[in-house]
Design a protein around this motif. Structure first.
Motif, mmCIF file in Angstrom:
data_model
loop_
_atom_site.group_PDB
_atom_site.id
_atom_site.type_symbol
_atom_site.label_atom_id
_atom_site.label_comp_id
_atom_site.label_asym_id
_atom_site.label_seq_id
_atom_site.Cartn_x
_atom_site.Cartn_y
_atom_site.Cartn_z
ATOM 1 N N ASN A 212 0.791 -1.232 0.000
ATOM 2 C CA ASN A 212 0.000 0.000 0.000
ATOM 3 C C ASN A 212 0.818 1.275 0.000
ATOM 4 O OD1 ASN A 212 -2.437 -1.297 0.005
ATOM 5 N ND2 ASN A 212 -2.729 -1.184 2.213
ATOM 6 N N PHE A 214 2.927 4.540 -0.447
ATOM 7 C CA PHE A 214 3.277 5.323 -1.621
ATOM 8 C C PHE A 214 4.233 6.462 -1.290
ATOM 9 C CE2 PHE A 214 0.902 9.042 -0.737
ATOM 10 C CZ PHE A 214 1.068 9.944 -1.764
ATOM 11 N N ILE A 233 -0.474 5.351 -9.532
ATOM 12 C CA ILE A 233 -1.836 5.878 -9.475
ATOM 13 C C ILE A 233 -1.845 7.402 -9.419
ATOM 14 C CG2 ILE A 233 -3.858 6.076 -7.964
ATOM 15 C CD1 ILE A 233 -3.725 3.189 -7.430
ATOM 16 N N LEU A 251 -7.884 1.674 -9.565
ATOM 17 C CA LEU A 251 -8.017 1.492 -8.111
ATOM 18 C C LEU A 251 -8.322 0.035 -7.777
ATOM 19 C CD1 LEU A 251 -10.060 4.691 -7.115
ATOM 20 C CD2 LEU A 251 -7.606 4.294 -6.890
ATOM 21 N N THR A 255 -6.184 -2.929 -5.586
ATOM 22 C CA THR A 255 -6.787 -3.504 -4.383
ATOM 23 C C THR A 255 -6.939 -5.021 -4.445
ATOM 24 O OG1 THR A 255 -7.996 -1.427 -4.202
ATOM 25 C CG2 THR A 255 -8.743 -3.210 -2.814
ATOM 26 N N LEU A 258 -4.782 -7.402 -2.334
ATOM 27 C CA LEU A 258 -5.053 -7.294 -0.899
ATOM 28 C C LEU A 258 -6.288 -8.084 -0.518
ATOM 29 C CD1 LEU A 258 -4.453 -3.536 -0.244
ATOM 30 C CD2 LEU A 258 -3.076 -5.452 0.535
ATOM 31 N N SER B 130 -5.143 0.425 0.603
ATOM 32 C CA SER B 130 -4.218 1.553 0.669
ATOM 33 C C SER B 130 -4.961 2.859 0.935
ATOM 34 C CB SER B 130 -3.467 1.662 -0.651
ATOM 35 O OG SER B 130 -2.755 2.870 -0.709
ATOM 36 N N PRO B 131 -4.497 3.666 1.896
ATOM 37 C CA PRO B 131 -5.139 4.957 2.153
ATOM 38 C C PRO B 131 -5.163 5.836 0.906
ATOM 39 C CG PRO B 131 -3.391 4.541 3.756
ATOM 40 C CD PRO B 131 -3.363 3.404 2.792
ATOM 41 N N LEU B 132 -4.170 5.653 0.046
ATOM 42 C CA LEU B 132 -4.149 6.435 -1.188
ATOM 43 C C LEU B 132 -5.324 6.043 -2.078
ATOM 44 C CD1 LEU B 132 -2.186 8.463 -2.714
ATOM 45 C CD2 LEU B 132 -1.594 6.475 -4.092
ATOM 46 N N VAL B 133 -5.555 4.740 -2.206
ATOM 47 C CA VAL B 133 -6.685 4.247 -3.001
ATOM 48 C C VAL B 133 -7.992 4.736 -2.379
ATOM 49 C CG1 VAL B 133 -7.951 2.166 -3.676
ATOM 50 C CG2 VAL B 133 -5.470 2.241 -3.922
ATOM 51 N N PHE B 245 -1.079 11.225 5.622
ATOM 52 C CA PHE B 245 -0.474 11.790 4.415
ATOM 53 C C PHE B 245 -1.240 11.389 3.164
ATOM 54 C CE2 PHE B 245 2.709 11.690 0.944
ATOM 55 C CZ PHE B 245 3.125 13.010 0.975
ATOM 56 N N ALA B 246 -1.477 10.073 3.014
ATOM 57 C CA ALA B 246 -1.988 9.577 1.746
ATOM 58 C C ALA B 246 -3.404 10.060 1.438
ATOM 59 C CB ALA B 246 -1.925 8.052 1.723
ATOM 60 N N TYR B 249 -3.368 13.711 0.599
ATOM 61 C CA TYR B 249 -2.656 13.880 -0.673
ATOM 62 C C TYR B 249 -3.558 13.514 -1.839
ATOM 63 C CZ TYR B 249 1.022 13.526 -4.225
ATOM 64 O OH TYR B 249 1.791 13.700 -5.354
#
Lengths: 279, 315
Positions: A212, A214, A233, A251, A255, A258, B130-133, B245-246, B249
């Protein structure tokens, strides 16, 4: 534990389930919408934002995968995640065994330093990390990224593994030693099989944050062909701003691994999450 | 959970000591990796903040000049308190959500005869993505044109709620507070659940026999016994909120759009270090990093201490 008298509770069961399902819908709906919308076209979404993907189309996946280079990002992500998790697990296994079995203040102090890493916001040291990797020619290289993730995984992995090594009975090791086995042999053939469940927990649980992340590749990777999925992304969202279907597909691609790992290894994830409790 | 029991067996391991030399060999790879890529950079980052820089060249000793600049120079003077405030909002929002809704869900799940694992799995799913996703996903869902959220509000007649949530500086940070809490909640639910599993049933049964209502049993037995878990979760929530942050952002970009309404400390650090164009960006950004570092680590340590003391008083 589950065999409790629940006479008082029984008649309320239905509204309990209603509440639990309501929250479940709330938790899962955004992710479902992501998958459903990735199977529609952008035009279709503009006409009817709440519509269903019927007939479903895989066009957006094709576009994300090939035109938007998700194939490269995906391979990079898999490579970086698998390698770094394996590396940190191997070095942590060795260290954790030493922590569990060596009797000296030095090792206790070293373990305490490792454990402090559980709470340190290491990402704030990104500038020195960048300069360090730069001096070794490892900026924009997957090797540099792998080394950083491996180092970051050490505190958690050692924490879990040392606890398991400590709980393993010493009789087996003593028997092996009496049979003339050296420490390395004992570690490989006696101890490793014993801590297999903990190794599974560590691997699964480290996979998630590394996959995950980035922040590190955002700064350490300059070359587009070396991007991992999350940092891919960010540029993809700039380029395909209005191409909603492709964005949703991207997206979803990020995912899927995961979700897959979660469905296969729920137990390990739950163990890893609740391990923090004994800190 | 299980190590608590296991650590009590520790004295037994005294029989099988590893020779020191072998042990040193065993810890060497991990120590080298950790020292080079974690400890050394952290120590160096501290030293960076006390120098003035010309690009990537370290110039002269600056003492606390970089720190002073953060509180006196623009844009830092304005950005720092605002970003800090937003981090605190993230923390407060997550605390409120997880200790009401999260605690309630954990209590409902506790002793659920069926589907417990299923619910736990569903609730934890957003946390693992993912926090970004998650950030990008919600930016699409909340989009005024295509977004499902506003379409849904309109469909159920709440037209006045169909607002540009992320475009308006007044609502954008609240949207992020909500998204952050929504994503995080699976973790408290799991941890509270694990802690509830550790409370012996006898206590509750005895109380039930004495005629205590479900609510009384929760407030007088379950809740006090949950304080260690709540403490642990609070520390981790704090760290997570301060490091956010993610999600910001993904939603507001590195500038914290709109109008820095979604700015947080990590974004400020990132911007200062990599996008400010100032020749002293290394010095100033390292000062930001150190302040944030000391705050996160300091508060986490103090909270953990207080928690331990409080626990001792309870037992």
């Amino acid at each position: 534990m589950s065999k409790q008298p629940r006479s008082r509770w029984g008649h309320r069961r239905s509204w309990v389930y209603v509440l639990l399902w309501a929250y479940a819908a709330f938790a899962i709906a955004p992710l479902l919408v992501m998958v459903l919308n990735s199977l529609r076209t952008t035009r279709d979404m503009a006409l009817d934002p709440l519509g269903l993907p019927w007939p479903p189309t895989g066009q957006s996946y094709l576009k994300a995968w090939i035109t938007a280079s998700f194939d490269t990002y995906f391979v990079n992500s898999i490579f970086v995640t698998v390698t770094s998790v394996l590396l940190s697990t191997v070095v942590s296994l060795l260290a954790a065994y030493a922590f569990a079995r060596a009797k000296s203040r030095f090792f206790a102090a070293l373990e305490a330093i490792f454990m402090s890493g559980l709470m340190l916001p290491v990402y704030l040291a990104i500038l020195p990390i960048f300069f360090l990797l730069d001096s070794m020619g490892l900026v924009s290289s997957l090797t540099g990224l792998i080394a950083v993730y491996a180092a970051l995984g050490i505190p958690f992995s050692t924490f879990i593994l040392a606890a398991f090594f400590r709980s393993a009975p010493v009789d087996l090791e003593e028997a092996a030693r009496l049979d003339g086995a050296g420490p390395v042999k004992i570690f490989l053939y006696v101890m490793l099989p014993l801590v297999r469940p903990a190794v599974a927990t560590v691997i699964v649980f480290r996979f998630v944050p590394v996959w995950n992340d980035f922040f590190y590749p955002l700064i350490l990777i300059r070359d587009a062909s070396k991007r991992t999925i999350p940092v891919g992304i960010t540029s993809f969202f700039g380029e395909y701003q209005t191409d909603y279907a492709t964005l949703f597909a991207g997206l979803t691609i990020a995912t899927i691994p995961l979700i897959a790992i979660f469905l296969v290894a729920t137990k390990q994830i739950v163990t890893g999450l609740t391990a923090g409790m004994s800190k | 959970m299980s190590h608590r029991r296991q650590s009590k067996r520790r004295p037994r391991s005294s029989g099988a000591a590893l020779p020191t030399r072998t042990a040193l060999l065993f810890v060497a790879p991990a120590t080298a990796l950790f020292a080079v890529l974690v400890l050394y950079p952290l120590a160096t980052a501290l030293s960076y903040s006390f120098f003035s820089w010309r690009g990537i060249v370290r110039d002269s000793w600056a003492g606390f000049d970089n720190y002073v600049a953060l509180f006196t120079q623009l844009p830092y003077r304005n950005d720092l308190p605002r970003a800090f405030w937003h981090n605190l909002m993230l923390f407060a929002g997550a605390m409120v959500f997880q200790n009401t809704v999260g605690l309630g869900l954990a209590q409902l799940l506790h002793r659920l005869p069926r589907f417990k694992r299923l619910f736990q799995t569903i609730y934890t799913m957003p946390y693992l993505v993912s926090p970004l996703v998650i950030g990008y996903l919600w930016s699409l869902l909340l989009s005024p044109l295509f977004g499902s959220v506003n379409a849904m509000f309109k469909a159920v007649g709440l037209d006045s709620w169909a607002l540009p949530w992320l475009g308006d500086p007044k609502t954008a940070i609240w949207a992020i507070v909500f998204i952050n809490s929504w994503q995080w909640i699976g973790f408290p639910v799991l941890l509270y659940g694990a802690a509830m599993g550790g409370i012996t049933d006898d206590l509750e049964e005895a109380a039930a026999l004495d005629g205590a209502s479900a609510w009384q049993r929760f407030t007088r037995i379950t809740f006090p016994l949950l304080t260690p878990a709540i403490g642990t979760v609070t520390v981790l929530t704090f760290i997570g909120a301060m490091e956010a942050f993610a999600i910001p952002y993904a939603i507001g970009g590195s500038q914290g759009n709109p109008a820095k309404a979604t700015d947080v400390l990590s974004l400020l650090f990132y911007r200062t270090a990599f996008q400010s164009g100032s020749t002293n960006s290394n010095g100033i950004s390292s000062a930001v990093a150190m302040l944030l570092f000391l705050f996160i680590f300091g508060v986490a340590v103090v909270m953990t201490r207080l928690m331990r003391r409080w626990e001792r008083r309870l037992t």
